[in-house]
Design a protein around this motif. Structure first.
Motif, PDB file in Angstrom:
ATOM      1  N   UNK A 109     -12.446 -34.538   2.542  1.00 23.72           N
ATOM      2  CA  UNK A 109     -12.604 -35.323   1.304  1.00 23.72           C
ATOM      3  C   UNK A 109     -13.636 -36.427   1.530  1.00 23.72           C
ATOM      4  N   UNK A 110     -13.556 -37.096   2.689  1.00 23.45           N
ATOM      5  CA  UNK A 110     -14.540 -38.139   2.993  1.00 23.45           C
ATOM      6  C   UNK A 110     -15.950 -37.553   3.008  1.00 23.45           C
ATOM      7  N   UNK A 111     -16.107 -36.334   3.508  1.00 19.62           N
ATOM      8  CA  UNK A 111     -17.424 -35.667   3.452  1.00 19.62           C
ATOM      9  C   UNK A 111     -17.889 -35.566   2.000  1.00 19.62           C
ATOM     10  N   UNK A 112     -16.974 -35.186   1.105  1.00 21.11           N
ATOM     11  CA  UNK A 112     -17.319 -35.091  -0.316  1.00 21.11           C
ATOM     12  C   UNK A 112     -17.710 -36.440  -0.898  1.00 21.11           C
ATOM     13  N   UNK A 113     -16.961 -37.479  -0.547  1.00 25.23           N
ATOM     14  CA  UNK A 113     -17.297 -38.822  -1.038  1.00 25.23           C
ATOM     15  C   UNK A 113     -18.675 -39.255  -0.542  1.00 25.23           C
ATOM     16  N   UNK A 114     -18.966 -38.948   0.712  1.00 28.93           N
ATOM     17  CA  UNK A 114     -20.271 -39.299   1.270  1.00 28.93           C
ATOM     18  C   UNK A 114     -21.386 -38.537   0.565  1.00 28.93           C
TER      19      UNK A 114
ATOM     20  N   UNK B  18     -24.203 -34.390  -5.862  1.00 35.86           N
ATOM     21  CA  UNK B  18     -22.986 -34.190  -6.641  1.00 35.86           C
ATOM     22  C   UNK B  18     -22.457 -32.765  -6.527  1.00 35.86           C
ATOM     23  N   UNK B  19     -23.342 -31.768  -6.510  1.00 37.23           N
ATOM     24  CA  UNK B  19     -22.907 -30.368  -6.430  1.00 37.23           C
ATOM     25  C   UNK B  19     -22.138 -30.113  -5.129  1.00 37.23           C
ATOM     26  N   UNK B  20     -22.647 -30.618  -4.013  1.00 34.57           N
ATOM     27  CA  UNK B  20     -21.962 -30.442  -2.727  1.00 34.57           C
ATOM     28  C   UNK B  20     -20.628 -31.184  -2.737  1.00 34.57           C
ATOM     29  N   UNK B  21     -20.617 -32.382  -3.323  1.00 35.07           N
ATOM     30  CA  UNK B  21     -19.379 -33.165  -3.392  1.00 35.07           C
ATOM     31  C   UNK B  21     -18.318 -32.426  -4.205  1.00 35.07           C
ATOM     32  N   UNK B  22     -18.704 -31.898  -5.343  1.00 36.05           N
ATOM     33  CA  UNK B  22     -17.763 -31.167  -6.206  1.00 36.05           C
ATOM     34  C   UNK B  22     -17.219 -29.950  -5.457  1.00 36.05           C
ATOM     35  N   UNK B  23     -18.071 -29.236  -4.748  1.00 36.02           N
ATOM     36  CA  UNK B  23     -17.621 -28.061  -3.984  1.00 36.02           C
ATOM     37  C   UNK B  23     -16.592 -28.472  -2.934  1.00 36.02           C
TER      38      UNK B  23
ATOM     39  N   UNK C 239      -7.959 -26.795  -3.389  1.00 35.26           N
ATOM     40  CA  UNK C 239      -7.439 -25.446  -3.165  1.00 35.26           C
ATOM     41  C   UNK C 239      -6.598 -25.380  -1.886  1.00 35.26           C
ATOM     42  N   UNK C 240      -7.000 -26.114  -0.862  1.00 29.78           N
ATOM     43  CA  UNK C 240      -6.279 -26.092   0.413  1.00 29.78           C
ATOM     44  C   UNK C 240      -4.953 -26.841   0.345  1.00 29.78           C
ATOM     45  N   UNK C 241      -4.913 -27.919  -0.457  1.00 29.93           N
ATOM     46  CA  UNK C 241      -3.691 -28.723  -0.525  1.00 29.93           C
ATOM     47  C   UNK C 241      -3.638 -29.479  -1.853  1.00 29.93           C
ATOM     48  N   UNK C 242      -3.213 -28.804  -2.936  1.00 21.16           N
ATOM     49  CA  UNK C 242      -3.200 -29.455  -4.246  1.00 21.16           C
ATOM     50  C   UNK C 242      -2.272 -30.669  -4.315  1.00 21.16           C
ATOM     51  N   UNK C 243      -1.225 -30.681  -3.489  1.00 21.81           N
ATOM     52  CA  UNK C 243      -0.303 -31.821  -3.509  1.00 21.81           C
ATOM     53  C   UNK C 243      -0.958 -33.087  -2.968  1.00 21.81           C
ATOM     54  N   UNK C 244      -1.938 -32.948  -2.104  1.00 18.52           N
ATOM     55  CA  UNK C 244      -2.610 -34.111  -1.517  1.00 18.52           C
ATOM     56  C   UNK C 244      -3.693 -34.676  -2.433  1.00 18.52           C
TER      57      UNK C 244
ATOM     58  N   UNK D 274     -16.014 -42.594  -7.867  1.00 18.40           N
ATOM     59  CA  UNK D 274     -15.742 -41.301  -7.236  1.00 18.40           C
ATOM     60  C   UNK D 274     -14.441 -40.703  -7.759  1.00 18.40           C
ATOM     61  N   UNK D 275     -13.495 -41.548  -8.141  1.00 18.36           N
ATOM     62  CA  UNK D 275     -12.239 -41.048  -8.710  1.00 18.36           C
ATOM     63  C   UNK D 275     -12.519 -40.232  -9.966  1.00 18.36           C
ATOM     64  N   UNK D 276     -13.339 -40.787 -10.836  1.00 22.53           N
ATOM     65  CA  UNK D 276     -13.659 -40.090 -12.080  1.00 22.53           C
ATOM     66  C   UNK D 276     -14.400 -38.785 -11.808  1.00 22.53           C
ATOM     67  N   UNK D 277     -15.362 -38.813 -10.885  1.00 23.09           N
ATOM     68  CA  UNK D 277     -16.136 -37.606 -10.566  1.00 23.09           C
ATOM     69  C   UNK D 277     -15.240 -36.524  -9.984  1.00 23.09           C
ATOM     70  N   UNK D 278     -14.355 -36.900  -9.061  1.00 22.91           N
ATOM     71  CA  UNK D 278     -13.463 -35.921  -8.435  1.00 22.91           C
ATOM     72  C   UNK D 278     -12.485 -35.349  -9.456  1.00 22.91           C
TER      73      UNK D 278
END
Length: 183
Positions: A111-116, A123-128, A135-140, A152-156
């Motif tokens: 997730x930190x990689x995505x934020x970075x 943005x495309x890499x972050x969204x991916x 997909x790996x852990x929807x509860x987290x 970043x909260x809004x984007x994610x």
């Protein structure tokens, strides 16, 4: 002259919020401790508690240098989040990618990689990455979103088709355990 006794005492004093005493223990024992990674880890915790971000990063840098060729995961994690929270996504990404390479199931650092990536304008890499984490852990996912800075909260959330839950009045309080508001 037992190194671990000095370090353990410093960590205990830090945990009891006796920062001055912990620092004195480390100062008195520094000549015996030499270049010990745990010494710099203790220094990093003390500097962080005092809000000395540059000193904290220097201490984590030293831990990482002393633990080469396989740098301390804990130091990479802590330095990565600190660098990100201080507005250095490029440097934080390098640490996060090293953590993920060694611990591929570590969703928080993926997730930190995505934020970075988001902070670097990719943005495309972050969204991916956000989608992989979900997909790996929807509860987290809610906790990861809440740990992220407001933009970043809004984007994610948008990337994942989720709605942010805001408290009454629409304001968030500052979160613990990482950068960004807690909603």
């Amino acid at each position: 002259d037992y190194i671990d006794a000095h370090l353990s005492l410093a960590f205990c004093l830090h945990d009891q919020r006796q920062f001055r005493e912990a620092s004195l223990v480390l100062d008195r024992a520094q000549h015996r401790l030499g270049d010990h990674p745990r010494y710099y880890k203790a220094r990093a915790f003390l500097a962080s508690s005092a809000g000395q971000h540059k000193e904290t990063i220097k201490s984590w840098d030293r831990v990482i240098a002393l633990t080469q060729p396989k740098p301390s995961i804990d130091a990479l994690r802590r330095r990565g989040w600190m660098l990100y929270s201080l507005g250095h996504p490029k440097e934080a990404l390098l640490d996060a990618e090293q953590v993920v390479a060694r611990l591929p199931d570590d969703i928080a650092y993926r997730w930190l990689c995505g934020l970075c990536k988001l902070g670097l304008g990719d943005k495309a890499a972050a969204v991916a990455i956000f989608k992989q984490c979900h997909a790996a852990n929807p509860q987290a996912t809610p906790a990861l979103i809440n740990r992220s800075p407001a933009g970043a909260q809004e984007a994610a959330a948008a990337a994942l088709g989720l709605t942010l839950q805001r408290p009454r009045g629409g304001r968030c309080e500052e979160g613990e355990g990482g950068p960004g508001p807690k909603c």
